[in-house]
Enzyme design. Sequence first.
Site, short mmCIF file in Angstrom:
data_model
loop_
_atom_site.label_atom_id
_atom_site.label_comp_id
_atom_site.label_asym_id
_atom_site.label_seq_id
_atom_site.Cartn_x
_atom_site.Cartn_y
_atom_site.Cartn_z
N GLU A 192 -1.07 -3.18 -6.78
CA GLU A 192 -2.52 -1.86 -7.29
C GLU A 192 -1.22 -0.99 -7.53
OE1 GLU A 192 -5.58 -1.26 -4.71
OE2 GLU A 192 -4.27 0.63 -3.95
N GLY A 194 -7.47 -0.94 -2.58
CA GLY A 194 -7.57 -2.12 -2.40
C GLY A 194 -7.25 -3.60 -1.45
N GLY A 226 0.72 -0.94 -0.11
CA GLY A 226 -0.23 0.53 0.23
C GLY A 226 0.86 1.57 0.62
#
Length: 627
Positions: free
Chosen positions: A244, A342, A221
């Site tokens: 992501e 996500g 993240g």
Amino acid sequence: MKYLYEPYTYPKRHPQWVDADTAIRHIQKGQRILIGSGCAEPQHLVHALVRNASCFRDNEVVHILTVGVAPYAEPQYQESFRHNAFFIGHNIRESVAQGHADYMPIFLSDVPRLLKTRQMPVHAVLLQVSPPNENGCVSLGVSVDILPAAIMSADLVIAQVNKNMPETCGVAQIPVEAIDYFVQADEPLVEFPQGDPDDISMQIGKNMARYIQDGDTLQLGIGNIPDSVLMNLKDKNDLGIHSEMVSDGLIELYKNGNITNKCKGIHEGQSIVGFVLGTRKLYDVIHKNPDFQFYPSEYTNDPFVICQNNNMVSINSAIQIDLTGQVCSDSIGTKFYSGFGGQVDFVRGSKRSKGGRSFLALPSTAKKGTVSRIVTSLSSGAGVVTTRADVQYVVTEYGVAYLHGKNIRERGLALTQIAHPKFRDELMFYLKDKHYVYLDQRTIKDDSSLVKAKIPHSKKFKDKTIYFRPLRPSDQKAIQDFFYSHRPETIYQRYLTNVEALPHTEAQARVSVDYNQDMAIAGFNDWTPYAQMICLGRYIRHKNHDAEIGFVVKENYQGLGLGSFMCEHLIEAAKNHKIIKLFAYVAYSNVTMIKIFKKNGFLVRDSKSVDGLYVELNLQKNNEASL
């Protein structure tokens, strides 16, 4: 290999090269406008949009996280624009808080479907691309994410062409004919430097890195904590990336060869990402680099794609977690702070991966240490992003708690133990008040213990690797299972009596170790949550700086040298604890333990109080002799 990705077919348009104002004025009043994401935000077009605000009325502006300017969310433009955020960044957080902009809770993987099905029809897309290449394509560069779906479904596509945008590989390539208007505007790309992680983030990263193995596939993240994890992975090999987003923290591992993507099982040899948030240093790494393949969010964040990666590890941050495991990641109470992004996609995808696992990390406190982030109940108005049934590992600077498959008592104890010590009494009081734990449960505060920190993570014994760690209050069931796995003769040799049961009161006392004065080292046959305890060594301090030492090894692991190792480790820990004498009572039949004690300098004689031997080691004399 056939992947789950379905290539986009874009409508053919009639591209024109115009200036920004001309392009922007083709947008109709009252229509929805989507702006490119992250560091790919087309700032030149955004300024033109606001400059022409008088041409618009009631136009909704949508996007996921952007890190550049967001003047359309300011109150003076409220008649022209209303922002609706799929994810809240620093540039629109106050606008949302003041009611000048909206927030839509949604999984990032679901946003493209909103656009493609026209549940949320988009009239115009403003994006930023690289110059056209010899193949007649432009590249979306540092952000692909939700843009292919927007380009396919929008009525109007306006692209800022910037020579500073890197040309990236994968689905980032868009045909020139998919764009209505090109606007040439070269300017430095927005950068998103993370800064150096603080000491707390570094400790969290260190705690988490112990659970990451060679060959794991990583999702990371945003923020200092994911970067601190990467900084602690320099000794890992053949790591993979399916995420992501990635940031500058990835660069060193990539250049040093730690990241090879060779063990992923899907897209082997390639890092799969949706967008990057970083600096020019990262942009140069991904430019025309086939090692990095950019895909849309509905693919990168699809749990059924994620789970095809072997040993998928998701690493995300949280704002708050309650004692049952409910996680809030998008708000501080009623104030919305970020978004779903996500996190849930990757938590669920990694759990379904072969060998996969998910981590949620957070500092133990907020507001300069005055507020605990591990709480009895989530703050009023706080929403649950990741449910208590989804959570696996929770990490703070004080350790790691594993929650999946654990009951409420076990969860509460595990989370209390990784909370900041000054809040543990309060958390334990709540657990007792709600009858979630036994009323005689102890609270342990030994996080400054040096002997605890010196317990090795793992050690090879012949052909077996044993994983060591301190005992925790949540290990009550593990130590009971260990006890009941012994043969009667093993129990007699350890306790010099025929002990038939280990009730919770005794089990709790044995796992409630205060490492500021006592010591226990537990060995497991694996590093995973499914591991079984196979050895245990400890000493308990008595009066006058004496401590009683003992250790036991599961029968099928005896003969590997575990007893000798634990004895030596306990002796060194006792020296650090300033213990003067170690002693033990040993059965005559326990030949192996007697041999270990003699080897380590213990004096052995018949006991006057039990039917066995008494052994002792004077550490003060040993220390004086070594001097």
